[in-house]
Scaffold this motif. Structure first.
Motif, PDB file in Angstrom:
ATOM      1  N   MET A 199     -48.211 -61.208  52.780  1.00 46.70           N
ATOM      2  CA  MET A 199     -49.296 -60.447  51.927  1.00 46.70           C
ATOM      3  C   MET A 199     -49.399 -59.178  52.433  1.00 46.70           C
ATOM      4  N   LEU A 200     -48.195 -58.600  51.959  1.00 44.85           N
ATOM      5  CA  LEU A 200     -47.871 -56.964  52.197  1.00 44.85           C
ATOM      6  C   LEU A 200     -47.048 -57.347  50.927  1.00 44.85           C
ATOM      7  N   LYS A 201     -47.224 -55.806  50.021  1.00 48.59           N
ATOM      8  CA  LYS A 201     -45.727 -55.703  49.116  1.00 48.59           C
ATOM      9  C   LYS A 201     -44.851 -54.317  50.197  1.00 48.59           C
ATOM     10  N   LEU A 202     -43.608 -55.551  50.663  1.00 53.26           N
ATOM     11  CA  LEU A 202     -42.780 -54.732  51.519  1.00 53.26           C
ATOM     12  C   LEU A 202     -42.979 -53.301  50.858  1.00 53.26           C
ATOM     13  N   ASN A 203     -42.304 -53.078  48.973  1.00 54.00           N
ATOM     14  CA  ASN A 203     -41.673 -52.072  48.127  1.00 54.00           C
ATOM     15  C   ASN A 203     -42.755 -50.414  48.787  1.00 54.00           C
ATOM     16  N   ASN A 204     -44.210 -50.838  49.289  1.00 53.77           N
ATOM     17  CA  ASN A 204     -45.462 -50.218  49.061  1.00 53.77           C
ATOM     18  C   ASN A 204     -44.536 -48.988  50.297  1.00 53.77           C
ATOM     19  N   PHE A 205     -45.200 -47.372  49.496  1.00 52.85           N
ATOM     20  CA  PHE A 205     -44.768 -46.308  50.549  1.00 52.85           C
ATOM     21  C   PHE A 205     -45.181 -46.539  51.621  1.00 52.85           C
ATOM     22  N   TYR A 206     -46.584 -46.582  52.229  1.00 54.79           N
ATOM     23  CA  TYR A 206     -46.652 -46.593  52.941  1.00 54.79           C
ATOM     24  C   TYR A 206     -46.558 -47.337  54.371  1.00 54.79           C
ATOM     25  N   LEU A 207     -45.429 -48.369  54.171  1.00 56.80           N
ATOM     26  CA  LEU A 207     -44.645 -48.937  55.135  1.00 56.80           C
ATOM     27  C   LEU A 207     -43.569 -48.145  56.272  1.00 56.80           C
ATOM     28  N   ILE A 208     -43.255 -47.443  55.166  1.00 55.81           N
ATOM     29  CA  ILE A 208     -41.910 -46.441  55.786  1.00 55.81           C
ATOM     30  C   ILE A 208     -42.416 -45.638  57.224  1.00 55.81           C
ATOM     31  N   MET A 209     -43.925 -45.531  57.467  1.00 55.53           N
ATOM     32  CA  MET A 209     -43.705 -45.049  59.009  1.00 55.53           C
ATOM     33  C   MET A 209     -44.103 -45.808  60.387  1.00 55.53           C
ATOM     34  N   PRO A 210     -44.957 -47.061  59.638  1.00 59.18           N
ATOM     35  CA  PRO A 210     -44.683 -48.258  61.167  1.00 59.18           C
ATOM     36  C   PRO A 210     -43.790 -49.007  61.392  1.00 59.18           C
ATOM     37  N   ILE A 211     -43.438 -48.881  60.087  1.00 60.81           N
ATOM     38  CA  ILE A 211     -41.229 -49.692  60.103  1.00 60.81           C
ATOM     39  C   ILE A 211     -40.889 -48.464  60.625  1.00 60.81           C
ATOM     40  N   SER A 212     -40.267 -47.917  60.613  1.00 60.21           N
ATOM     41  CA  SER A 212     -39.636 -46.468  61.483  1.00 60.21           C
ATOM     42  C   SER A 212     -40.092 -45.991  62.950  1.00 60.21           C
ATOM     43  N   LEU A 213     -41.092 -46.343  62.917  1.00 63.93           N
ATOM     44  CA  LEU A 213     -41.468 -46.107  64.554  1.00 63.93           C
ATOM     45  C   LEU A 213     -41.385 -47.279  65.493  1.00 63.93           C
ATOM     46  N   LEU A 214     -41.528 -48.364  64.462  1.00 61.93           N
ATOM     47  CA  LEU A 214     -40.844 -49.601  64.742  1.00 61.93           C
ATOM     48  C   LEU A 214     -39.406 -50.076  65.565  1.00 61.93           C
ATOM     49  N   ILE A 215     -38.382 -49.665  64.340  1.00 59.93           N
ATOM     50  CA  ILE A 215     -37.644 -49.545  64.799  1.00 59.93           C
ATOM     51  C   ILE A 215     -37.024 -48.356  65.854  1.00 59.93           C
ATOM     52  N   LEU A 216     -36.958 -47.377  66.179  1.00 59.65           N
ATOM     53  CA  LEU A 216     -37.570 -46.225  67.369  1.00 59.65           C
ATOM     54  C   LEU A 216     -37.781 -47.202  68.468  1.00 59.65           C
ATOM     55  N   TYR A 217     -38.767 -47.529  68.418  1.00 61.79           N
ATOM     56  CA  TYR A 217     -39.914 -48.310  69.762  1.00 61.79           C
ATOM     57  C   TYR A 217     -38.598 -49.016  70.413  1.00 61.79           C
ATOM     58  N   LEU A 218     -37.881 -49.845  69.505  1.00 57.23           N
ATOM     59  CA  LEU A 218     -36.466 -51.408  69.832  1.00 57.23           C
ATOM     60  C   LEU A 218     -35.681 -50.064  70.517  1.00 57.23           C
ATOM     61  N   ILE A 219     -35.423 -49.214  69.431  1.00 59.75           N
ATOM     62  CA  ILE A 219     -33.729 -48.131  69.967  1.00 59.75           C
ATOM     63  C   ILE A 219     -34.338 -47.869  71.581  1.00 59.75           C
ATOM     64  N   PHE A 220     -35.539 -47.204  71.281  1.00 59.13           N
ATOM     65  CA  PHE A 220     -35.553 -46.350  73.355  1.00 59.13           C
ATOM     66  C   PHE A 220     -35.752 -47.418  73.893  1.00 59.13           C
ATOM     67  N   SER A 221     -36.281 -48.367  73.630  1.00 58.36           N
ATOM     68  CA  SER A 221     -36.541 -49.809  74.911  1.00 58.36           C
ATOM     69  C   SER A 221     -35.349 -50.095  75.134  1.00 58.36           C
ATOM     70  N   PHE A 222     -34.462 -50.918  74.241  1.00 58.67           N
ATOM     71  CA  PHE A 222     -33.304 -51.105  74.698  1.00 58.67           C
ATOM     72  C   PHE A 222     -32.745 -50.535  75.415  1.00 58.67           C
ATOM     73  N   LYS A 223     -32.166 -49.241  75.065  1.00 59.75           N
ATOM     74  CA  LYS A 223     -31.944 -48.112  76.316  1.00 59.75           C
ATOM     75  C   LYS A 223     -32.406 -46.664  77.049  1.00 59.75           C
ATOM     76  N   LYS A 224     -33.505 -47.919  77.132  1.00 59.75           N
ATOM     77  CA  LYS A 224     -34.563 -48.261  78.491  1.00 59.75           C
ATOM     78  C   LYS A 224     -34.519 -46.042  78.649  1.00 59.75           C
ATOM     79  N   LYS A 225     -35.247 -45.725  77.491  1.00 58.38           N
ATOM     80  CA  LYS A 225     -35.632 -44.363  77.304  1.00 58.38           C
ATOM     81  C   LYS A 225     -37.035 -44.716  78.347  1.00 58.38           C
ATOM     82  N   PHE A 226     -37.238 -45.001  78.937  1.00 59.32           N
ATOM     83  CA  PHE A 226     -39.532 -45.517  79.137  1.00 59.32           C
ATOM     84  C   PHE A 226     -40.004 -44.652  78.071  1.00 59.32           C
TER      85      PHE A 226
END
Length: 246
Positions: free
Chosen positions: A74-101
């Motif tokens: 349902m999403l157009k993956l080239n949409n500018f507004y997706l940059i923020m949530p995708i970036s936040l998700l990546i940061l969340y996963l990085i900090f989670s795996f590094k156990k930076k709670f």
């Protein structure tokens, strides 16, 4: 992230995105109930998966893939507004795996707020007013998350950091809103500013965390109510025609 704030954060983000779409769109497509159903499923699934993010098994990974299918379709993956949530998700996963709670909790809650952008994109295009309301919602959520982490008695976070970093981000949000000429929406930033002013001292007892959760829930719902009222009453004429897009 605590389970209850996670759930009400997801629900609040869904209410905001759907209300912005339904309350103002000239045409409401059949995608609205589909997004609603998908979002409700996500609320329960994300509450389950976030507890196992550092030790996902095959069953969890399959569930994760299934959850992503509606977004891919349902999403157009080239949409500018997706940059923020995708970036936040990546940061969340990085900090989670590094156990930076502390950081993973704050970024995770902020990512949840950014889901408003994704859910709204699944229904219709996002206009500037809608983006600015959701941006202020994301910043408010981040501010509340920082305050919660600070107030926990077992966190070593000082008062200056609690006020300083969110205040910089709040100032950026206000500046963006002002420069784009949507002066009424600056009112929404009284929520995060008030939260910082009233943040108080650290908790003495862990049992008081539930009280903070209730305050966060009520303030979040108040923010959403006022944001929707501002959008409907001052920015865009209300049109309640509900029809399907051909």
């Amino acid at each position: 992230m605590e389970k209850r704030p996670m759930a009400h954060g997801l629900m609040s983000s869904m209410i905001l995105s759907l209300a912005l779409a339904i309350g103002l769109a000239r045409k409401i497509s059949i995608f609205v109930p589909l997004v609603l159903i998908n979002g409700i499923i996500d609320i329960y699934a994300f509450n389950y998966l976030r507890l196992k993010v550092t030790k996902l098994n095959l069953k969890d990974l399959i569930l994760l893939v299934i959850l992503f299918i509606p977004y891919i379709i349902m999403l157009k993956l080239n949409n500018f507004y997706l940059i923020m949530p995708i970036s936040l998700l990546i940061l969340y996963l990085i900090f989670s795996f590094k156990k930076k709670f502390v950081l993973s909790n704050i970024i995770g809650s902020t990512f949840i707020a950014s889901l408003s952008l994704i859910w709204l994109l699944m229904i219709s295009n996002i206009n500037v007013e809608q983006f600015l309301i959701i941006l202020s919602w994301i910043i408010f959520t981040l501010t509340l998350s920082v305050i919660v982490e600070y107030k926990l008695p077992f966190r070593k976070i000082d008062k200056v950091s609690t006020i300083g970093y969110p205040l910089i981000i709040i100032s950026l949000g206000i500046a963006i809103t002002y420069l784009l000429g949507y002066y009424d929406l600056i009112l929404l930033y009284t929520f995060p500013i008030s939260a910082l002013i009233l943040s108080g001292e650290k908790l003495r007892n862990v049992k008081e965390i539930k009280k903070i959760g209730k305050i966060g829930m009520y303030s979040s719902l108040s923010f959403i109510l006022i944001g929707i009222m501002l959008y409907n009453l001052f920015l865009t004429p209300i049109n309640l025609n509900i029809i399907f897009i051909n």
